[in-house]
Design a protein around this motif. Structure first.
Motif, mmCIF file in Angstrom:
data_model
loop_
_atom_site.group_PDB
_atom_site.id
_atom_site.type_symbol
_atom_site.label_atom_id
_atom_site.label_comp_id
_atom_site.label_asym_id
_atom_site.label_seq_id
_atom_site.Cartn_x
_atom_site.Cartn_y
_atom_site.Cartn_z
ATOM 1 N N HIS A 102 33.604 67.857 -16.971
ATOM 2 C CA HIS A 102 33.540 66.554 -17.485
ATOM 3 C C HIS A 102 32.102 66.086 -15.984
ATOM 4 O O HIS A 102 32.027 67.099 -14.691
ATOM 5 C CB HIS A 102 34.277 65.353 -16.402
ATOM 6 C CG HIS A 102 36.220 65.517 -17.058
ATOM 7 N ND1 HIS A 102 35.764 65.431 -18.179
ATOM 8 C CD2 HIS A 102 37.476 66.458 -16.892
ATOM 9 C CE1 HIS A 102 37.459 65.554 -18.815
ATOM 10 N NE2 HIS A 102 37.845 66.079 -18.093
ATOM 11 N N GLY A 103 31.014 64.786 -16.103
ATOM 12 C CA GLY A 103 29.654 65.322 -15.179
ATOM 13 C C GLY A 103 29.039 65.135 -15.690
ATOM 14 O O GLY A 103 28.946 64.761 -17.203
ATOM 15 N N SER A 104 27.655 65.768 -15.100
ATOM 16 C CA SER A 104 26.159 65.393 -16.051
ATOM 17 C C SER A 104 26.548 67.282 -16.319
ATOM 18 O O SER A 104 26.991 67.894 -15.702
ATOM 19 C CB SER A 104 25.229 65.605 -14.881
ATOM 20 O OG SER A 104 24.326 66.412 -14.688
ATOM 21 N N ALA A 105 26.031 67.324 -18.018
ATOM 22 C CA ALA A 105 25.590 68.325 -18.678
ATOM 23 C C ALA A 105 24.769 69.876 -17.510
ATOM 24 O O ALA A 105 25.980 70.491 -17.592
ATOM 25 C CB ALA A 105 25.088 68.128 -19.242
ATOM 26 N N GLY A 106 24.583 69.138 -17.048
ATOM 27 C CA GLY A 106 23.571 70.767 -16.672
ATOM 28 C C GLY A 106 24.015 70.616 -15.368
ATOM 29 O O GLY A 106 24.756 72.045 -14.693
ATOM 30 N N SER A 107 24.814 70.222 -14.405
ATOM 31 C CA SER A 107 25.526 69.863 -13.086
ATOM 32 C C SER A 107 26.671 70.855 -13.197
ATOM 33 O O SER A 107 27.011 72.168 -12.888
ATOM 34 C CB SER A 107 25.497 68.764 -12.358
ATOM 35 O OG SER A 107 24.390 68.541 -11.620
ATOM 36 N N ALA A 108 27.177 70.938 -14.416
ATOM 37 C CA ALA A 108 28.423 71.127 -14.577
ATOM 38 C C ALA A 108 28.355 72.451 -15.596
ATOM 39 O O ALA A 108 29.569 73.666 -15.338
ATOM 40 C CB ALA A 108 29.057 69.979 -15.982
ATOM 41 N N ILE A 109 27.415 72.566 -16.170
ATOM 42 C CA ILE A 109 27.364 74.142 -16.739
ATOM 43 C C ILE A 109 26.734 74.789 -15.748
ATOM 44 O O ILE A 109 27.533 75.910 -15.465
ATOM 45 C CB ILE A 109 26.105 74.298 -17.849
ATOM 46 C CG1 ILE A 109 26.602 73.480 -18.872
ATOM 47 C CG2 ILE A 109 25.232 75.457 -18.285
ATOM 48 C CD1 ILE A 109 25.518 73.249 -19.786
ATOM 49 N N LEU A 110 26.004 74.677 -14.714
ATOM 50 C CA LEU A 110 25.839 75.599 -13.365
ATOM 51 C C LEU A 110 26.454 75.286 -12.751
ATOM 52 O O LEU A 110 27.094 76.547 -12.384
ATOM 53 C CB LEU A 110 24.964 75.282 -12.783
ATOM 54 C CG LEU A 110 23.468 74.929 -13.560
ATOM 55 C CD1 LEU A 110 22.149 73.752 -12.858
ATOM 56 C CD2 LEU A 110 22.944 76.008 -13.273
ATOM 57 N N GLU A 111 27.970 75.249 -12.565
ATOM 58 C CA GLU A 111 29.010 75.082 -12.387
ATOM 59 C C GLU A 111 30.010 75.834 -12.824
ATOM 60 O O GLU A 111 30.476 76.586 -11.782
ATOM 61 C CB GLU A 111 29.654 73.529 -11.511
ATOM 62 C CG GLU A 111 31.078 73.728 -10.966
ATOM 63 C CD GLU A 111 31.498 72.380 -10.553
ATOM 64 O OE1 GLU A 111 32.112 71.660 -11.361
ATOM 65 O OE2 GLU A 111 31.196 71.924 -9.418
ATOM 66 N N ALA A 112 30.248 76.053 -14.033
ATOM 67 C CA ALA A 112 31.070 76.509 -14.823
ATOM 68 C C ALA A 112 30.391 78.173 -14.721
ATOM 69 O O ALA A 112 31.210 79.047 -13.983
ATOM 70 C CB ALA A 112 30.984 76.481 -15.967
ATOM 71 N N ALA A 113 28.715 78.231 -14.069
ATOM 72 C CA ALA A 113 28.516 79.362 -14.568
ATOM 73 C C ALA A 113 28.995 80.539 -13.261
ATOM 74 O O ALA A 113 29.111 81.911 -13.253
ATOM 75 C CB ALA A 113 27.242 79.612 -14.696
ATOM 76 N N THR A 114 28.986 79.569 -11.935
ATOM 77 C CA THR A 114 28.989 80.138 -11.403
ATOM 78 C C THR A 114 30.771 80.188 -10.850
ATOM 79 O O THR A 114 30.678 80.905 -10.051
ATOM 80 C CB THR A 114 28.810 78.986 -9.327
ATOM 81 O OG1 THR A 114 26.895 79.222 -9.824
ATOM 82 C CG2 THR A 114 29.435 79.833 -8.533
ATOM 83 N N GLN A 115 31.659 79.215 -11.125
ATOM 84 C CA GLN A 115 32.811 79.323 -11.274
ATOM 85 C C GLN A 115 33.655 80.689 -11.967
ATOM 86 O O GLN A 115 34.356 81.404 -11.284
ATOM 87 C CB GLN A 115 34.271 78.477 -11.693
ATOM 88 C CG GLN A 115 33.579 77.390 -10.711
ATOM 89 C CD GLN A 115 34.345 75.659 -10.526
ATOM 90 O OE1 GLN A 115 34.756 76.117 -11.366
ATOM 91 N NE2 GLN A 115 34.448 75.343 -9.697
ATOM 92 N N HIS A 116 33.017 81.216 -13.215
ATOM 93 C CA HIS A 116 33.502 81.894 -13.594
ATOM 94 C C HIS A 116 33.258 83.320 -13.615
ATOM 95 O O HIS A 116 33.249 84.387 -14.383
ATOM 96 C CB HIS A 116 32.851 81.645 -15.258
ATOM 97 C CG HIS A 116 34.111 80.929 -16.117
ATOM 98 N ND1 HIS A 116 35.986 81.008 -16.049
ATOM 99 C CD2 HIS A 116 34.102 79.406 -16.456
ATOM 100 C CE1 HIS A 116 36.167 79.597 -16.526
ATOM 101 N NE2 HIS A 116 35.028 78.863 -16.469
#
Length: 136
Positions: free
Chosen positions: A84-98
């Protein structure tokens, strides 16, 4: 070479999502983990007061079910990650977390708003800590 590939998909454009999944399989081979993610945009607070919580829950359940169906239909065994949230930020966060080694993201022909605000793909390319492949 790539062991974890993040594939952010827009559930309204499943055909591009399938193409990105196929490319991830080709690049990663049998040993790579493919992680599908979809971002549900946050609703501004002034609009959220007019929308029932039940409708928001239904939307989130639909998105999660569609993401899991896309994974199942395309033999993706990695996680289906709804954010949930801003697409760009959420994708960057997902890339880091995974711990993604590669992000394969779709792009569209830029419109006027993209020149002022920037596209999601552009933001991911500029800020990702891993390689990013952009599909058009």
């Amino acid at each position: 070479m790539f062991k974890k590939i993040l594939v952010p998909v827009d559930l309204t454009h499943n055909e591009l999502g399938v193409q990105m999944i196929n490319l991830a399989k080709e690049i990663g081979g049998d040993s790579a983990e493919i992680i599908l993610t979809h971002v549900v945009h946050d609703i501004p607070s002034y609009a959220a007061v007019e929308i029932s919580g039940e409708l928001l829950d239904k939307t989130h359940k639909w998105a999660k079910a569609e993401l899991e169906k896309l994974a199942k239909d395309n033999n993706v065994s990695g996680p289906a990650d709804l954010r949930h949230g801003s697409a760009g930020s959420a994708i960057l966060e997902a890339a880091t977390q995974h711990g993604a080694d590669l992000v394969i993201i779709g792009s569209h022909k830029p419109g006027v708003a993209d020149y002022f605000l920037g596209s999601t793909a552009g933001r991911v390319v500029r800020h990702a800590q891993c390689p990013v492949l952009v599909m058009r």
